[in-house]
Design a protein around this motif. Sequence first.
Motif, PDB file in Angstrom:
ATOM      1  N   ALA A 113       0.763  -1.256   0.190  1.00  0.00           N
ATOM      2  CA  ALA A 113       0.107   0.129  -0.057  1.00  0.00           C
ATOM      3  C   ALA A 113       0.705   1.167   0.150  1.00  0.00           C
ATOM      4  O   ALA A 113       0.732   2.188  -0.640  1.00  0.00           O
ATOM      5  N   ALA A 114       2.053   1.329   0.904  1.00  0.00           N
ATOM      6  CA  ALA A 114       2.755   2.442   0.630  1.00  0.00           C
ATOM      7  C   ALA A 114       3.256   2.745  -0.599  1.00  0.00           C
ATOM      8  O   ALA A 114       3.569   3.735  -0.788  1.00  0.00           O
ATOM      9  N   GLN A 115       3.678   1.718  -1.132  1.00  0.00           N
ATOM     10  CA  GLN A 115       4.373   1.912  -2.724  1.00  0.00           C
ATOM     11  C   GLN A 115       3.362   2.679  -3.546  1.00  0.00           C
ATOM     12  O   GLN A 115       3.597   3.541  -4.230  1.00  0.00           O
ATOM     13  N   LEU A 116       2.004   1.966  -3.308  1.00  0.00           N
ATOM     14  CA  LEU A 116       0.996   2.670  -4.193  1.00  0.00           C
ATOM     15  C   LEU A 116       0.585   4.086  -3.749  1.00  0.00           C
ATOM     16  O   LEU A 116       0.081   4.971  -4.691  1.00  0.00           O
ATOM     17  N   GLY A 117       0.929   4.342  -2.603  1.00  0.00           N
ATOM     18  CA  GLY A 117       0.576   5.579  -1.923  1.00  0.00           C
ATOM     19  C   GLY A 117       1.786   6.600  -2.061  1.00  0.00           C
ATOM     20  O   GLY A 117       1.678   7.886  -1.930  1.00  0.00           O
ATOM     21  N   ASN A 118       3.009   6.190  -2.839  1.00  0.00           N
ATOM     22  CA  ASN A 118       4.056   7.304  -3.114  1.00  0.00           C
ATOM     23  C   ASN A 118       3.971   7.793  -4.435  1.00  0.00           C
ATOM     24  O   ASN A 118       3.907   7.063  -5.403  1.00  0.00           O
ATOM     25  N   ARG A 122     -11.634  -9.497  13.452  1.00  0.00           N
ATOM     26  CA  ARG A 122     -12.980  -9.139  12.821  1.00  0.00           C
ATOM     27  C   ARG A 122     -12.667  -7.543  12.610  1.00  0.00           C
ATOM     28  O   ARG A 122     -13.320  -7.307  11.385  1.00  0.00           O
ATOM     29  N   ASN A 123     -12.616  -6.723  13.611  1.00  0.00           N
ATOM     30  CA  ASN A 123     -12.539  -5.254  13.471  1.00  0.00           C
ATOM     31  C   ASN A 123     -11.386  -4.872  12.284  1.00  0.00           C
ATOM     32  O   ASN A 123     -11.848  -4.068  11.539  1.00  0.00           O
ATOM     33  N   ILE A 124     -10.306  -5.584  12.273  1.00  0.00           N
ATOM     34  CA  ILE A 124      -9.248  -5.097  11.517  1.00  0.00           C
ATOM     35  C   ILE A 124      -9.815  -5.484   9.959  1.00  0.00           C
ATOM     36  O   ILE A 124      -9.842  -4.472   9.254  1.00  0.00           O
ATOM     37  N   GLN A 125     -10.223  -6.354   9.763  1.00  0.00           N
ATOM     38  CA  GLN A 125     -10.842  -6.757   8.293  1.00  0.00           C
ATOM     39  C   GLN A 125     -12.042  -5.947   8.097  1.00  0.00           C
ATOM     40  O   GLN A 125     -12.261  -5.452   6.838  1.00  0.00           O
ATOM     41  N   MET A 126     -13.036  -5.511   9.198  1.00  0.00           N
ATOM     42  CA  MET A 126     -13.935  -4.503   8.830  1.00  0.00           C
ATOM     43  C   MET A 126     -13.467  -3.405   8.397  1.00  0.00           C
ATOM     44  O   MET A 126     -13.967  -2.600   7.404  1.00  0.00           O
ATOM     45  N   GLN A 127     -12.449  -2.558   8.944  1.00  0.00           N
ATOM     46  CA  GLN A 127     -11.662  -1.474   8.824  1.00  0.00           C
ATOM     47  C   GLN A 127     -11.235  -1.374   7.353  1.00  0.00           C
ATOM     48  O   GLN A 127     -11.290  -0.473   6.611  1.00  0.00           O
ATOM     49  N   ILE A 128     -10.547  -2.481   7.024  1.00  0.00           N
ATOM     50  CA  ILE A 128      -9.681  -2.505   5.946  1.00  0.00           C
ATOM     51  C   ILE A 128     -10.905  -2.528   4.641  1.00  0.00           C
ATOM     52  O   ILE A 128     -10.512  -1.802   3.722  1.00  0.00           O
ATOM     53  N   ARG A 129     -11.758  -3.295   4.470  1.00  0.00           N
ATOM     54  CA  ARG A 129     -12.599  -3.318   3.622  1.00  0.00           C
ATOM     55  C   ARG A 129     -13.348  -2.066   3.506  1.00  0.00           C
ATOM     56  O   ARG A 129     -13.646  -1.643   2.428  1.00  0.00           O
ATOM     57  N   ASP A 130     -13.719  -1.418   4.786  1.00  0.00           N
ATOM     58  CA  ASP A 130     -14.331  -0.190   4.627  1.00  0.00           C
ATOM     59  C   ASP A 130     -13.465   0.849   4.007  1.00  0.00           C
ATOM     60  O   ASP A 130     -13.979   1.783   2.914  1.00  0.00           O
ATOM     61  N   THR A 131     -12.316   0.868   4.173  1.00  0.00           N
ATOM     62  CA  THR A 131     -11.327   1.782   3.591  1.00  0.00           C
ATOM     63  C   THR A 131     -11.136   1.663   2.109  1.00  0.00           C
ATOM     64  O   THR A 131     -11.250   2.573   1.288  1.00  0.00           O
ATOM     65  N   MET A 132     -11.407   0.335   1.601  1.00  0.00           N
ATOM     66  CA  MET A 132     -11.007   0.055   0.227  1.00  0.00           C
ATOM     67  C   MET A 132     -12.269   0.414  -0.633  1.00  0.00           C
ATOM     68  O   MET A 132     -12.291   0.688  -1.557  1.00  0.00           O
ATOM     69  N   SER A 172      -2.157   2.417   3.695  1.00  0.00           N
ATOM     70  CA  SER A 172      -0.884   2.429   4.414  1.00  0.00           C
ATOM     71  C   SER A 172      -0.964   2.993   5.777  1.00  0.00           C
ATOM     72  O   SER A 172      -0.432   2.502   6.644  1.00  0.00           O
ATOM     73  N   THR A 173      -1.664   3.929   5.940  1.00  0.00           N
ATOM     74  CA  THR A 173      -1.755   4.684   7.292  1.00  0.00           C
ATOM     75  C   THR A 173      -2.554   3.931   8.230  1.00  0.00           C
ATOM     76  O   THR A 173      -2.264   3.557   9.284  1.00  0.00           O
ATOM     77  N   LEU A 174      -3.572   3.394   7.793  1.00  0.00           N
ATOM     78  CA  LEU A 174      -4.430   2.571   8.643  1.00  0.00           C
ATOM     79  C   LEU A 174      -3.772   1.053   8.984  1.00  0.00           C
ATOM     80  O   LEU A 174      -3.918   0.784  10.209  1.00  0.00           O
ATOM     81  N   LEU A 175      -2.915   0.601   7.979  1.00  0.00           N
ATOM     82  CA  LEU A 175      -2.210  -0.750   8.270  1.00  0.00           C
ATOM     83  C   LEU A 175      -1.128  -0.496   9.412  1.00  0.00           C
ATOM     84  O   LEU A 175      -0.829  -1.121  10.150  1.00  0.00           O
ATOM     85  N   THR A 176      -0.456   0.630   9.344  1.00  0.00           N
ATOM     86  CA  THR A 176       0.623   1.064  10.338  1.00  0.00           C
ATOM     87  C   THR A 176      -0.040   1.145  11.565  1.00  0.00           C
ATOM     88  O   THR A 176       0.559   0.877  12.403  1.00  0.00           O
ATOM     89  N   SER A 177      -1.173   1.483  11.652  1.00  0.00           N
ATOM     90  CA  SER A 177      -1.919   1.845  12.839  1.00  0.00           C
ATOM     91  C   SER A 177      -2.119   0.357  13.505  1.00  0.00           C
ATOM     92  O   SER A 177      -1.933   0.134  14.991  1.00  0.00           O
ATOM     93  N   PHE A 178      -2.415  -0.581  12.853  1.00  0.00           N
ATOM     94  CA  PHE A 178      -2.813  -2.074  13.206  1.00  0.00           C
ATOM     95  C   PHE A 178      -1.704  -2.664  13.765  1.00  0.00           C
ATOM     96  O   PHE A 178      -1.698  -3.316  14.840  1.00  0.00           O
ATOM     97  N   THR A 179      -0.407  -2.335  13.253  1.00  0.00           N
ATOM     98  CA  THR A 179       0.820  -3.004  13.623  1.00  0.00           C
ATOM     99  C   THR A 179       1.693  -2.129  14.653  1.00  0.00           C
ATOM    100  O   THR A 179       2.828  -2.669  14.913  1.00  0.00           O
TER     101      THR A 179
END
Length: 490
Positions: free
Chosen positions: A61-66, A335-345, A412-419
């Motif tokens: 995602a970070a590569q696509l966001g650059n 489950r919450n992580i998957q929902m947030q990823i799907r909503d963002t996309m 990229s921002t969302l996934l960084t917050s997860f990890t």
Amino acid sequence: MALVTSLGSASGLPLATLLSNITVAENAPLNALTNQQTAYNSKLSAYGSIQSALSALQTAAAQLGNPTLFQSVAPTSSAPAVLNATAGTTAASGSYLVNVSQLAQAQSLATPGVANTATTIGSGTVTLQFGSISGGTLDPVTGKYSGAAFTADPTRAAASITINSSNSSMAGIRDAINQNKALGVTASIVNDGSSTPNRLVLTSNATGATSVMRISVSGDTALSNLLANDPAGTQNMQQTVEAKNAQMTVNGIAVTSTSNTVKEAVQGVTMTLTGTGNSTLSLQTNTASVQTAITNFVTAYNSLQTVSKQLTAFTADANSHSYSQAPLAGDSTLRNIQMQIRDTMNTPQPPLAGSNGAPLTMMAQIGVTFQADGTMAVDSTKLTAALNSNLSGVQNLFSSASGKTGVGSTMSTLLTSFTASNGPLKTATNGLNSSLKTLAAQMTSTQSVISTTIARYTKQFTDLDSLVASMNQTANYLTQQFAAIDGSSK
């Protein structure tokens, strides 16, 4: 009293079986704690797998966001024997006709020959200065200038070496020069096959007309006669290779370079000249790298989906009326992580201002769609068409200079917050580790109680075994005595 060698063997009572059954019963709470520990460890391992998959998706995602991904161009030379090129982030699409008429050269000077490279020549100080020659003429046979002027390069300080009894031969002078990197030249000895065949050759380490050598010598005359060389004065050495700049035209505009690596003659492009002649340099937007980055993103997302499905699986066996579940089955964190990823996309992106045609706000418009099983697929034909016709729109869909919009940037921002260290995965694993620590203390305490209980039962059963064995012996003795009395009275 009989010696008890095995529990129950003396008394004939099933004491060993009874103790074994008691041990199984007493261990039941410990087994439950052990099963819980195994479940916690499995869950920790599962979270580790999820974190790894999330990190891979974040990288994609970070590569696509650059934004620089979409600004890159791929250079192509029609004549690699003339030039090759690489492009930086500031390069723009275009086509350029390049004519290379001359390659840059490094100057070489050769001394008069000597018969023996070990023979002492003389001592003194040799000073070398780089600069350029103007005016005058060069005799191509003797390799010497007449009527020329030498202008020292003010940006390059003169450097000196000392020649003494330890290095006064031609071989010694060669080694002394090569050991002093500040001189900026490389020395070698060439045998030309004459009666005095050994000639010391000095070659500038830099190409270009500003790297002409002027060598002055203070000391013995023999050393001066060998090495002193001023293109505007006395020249004791022969120029065998002339210092030259590269000369070329780019779309008819003359370009000069001291090196065969020519930077920024075309904006953002570095050309490496390899020969003379014509070449067409084409710079085209590198849509292939963008397409690869999008494909990598989809692959990383699908890998996360596969791992998540495996770790949340629930399987029932109708025949045995049993079931099994994976470590993260029903896990709310995942489950919450998957929902947030799907909503963002699935969130539409702001359209690009002033764009031609339909604005690109969703990935489905460029051929990236969700499938019934939750994975994603890429329609390569549709994606290629979008990249070729509306690259700026595709860039806007995935990235922005602010990093606040675009699927790649926001994901990229969302996934960084997860990890992150304060993210949900870290919170969940911290909770599990705390539970495991508490569980370990409970297991230690429970094991201690069990051990004490079993030790008590063992002692009681051992005493009982001995007591019953003793009573059995007494009974047997009395039976024998009564039988003897009864027999004697008859």
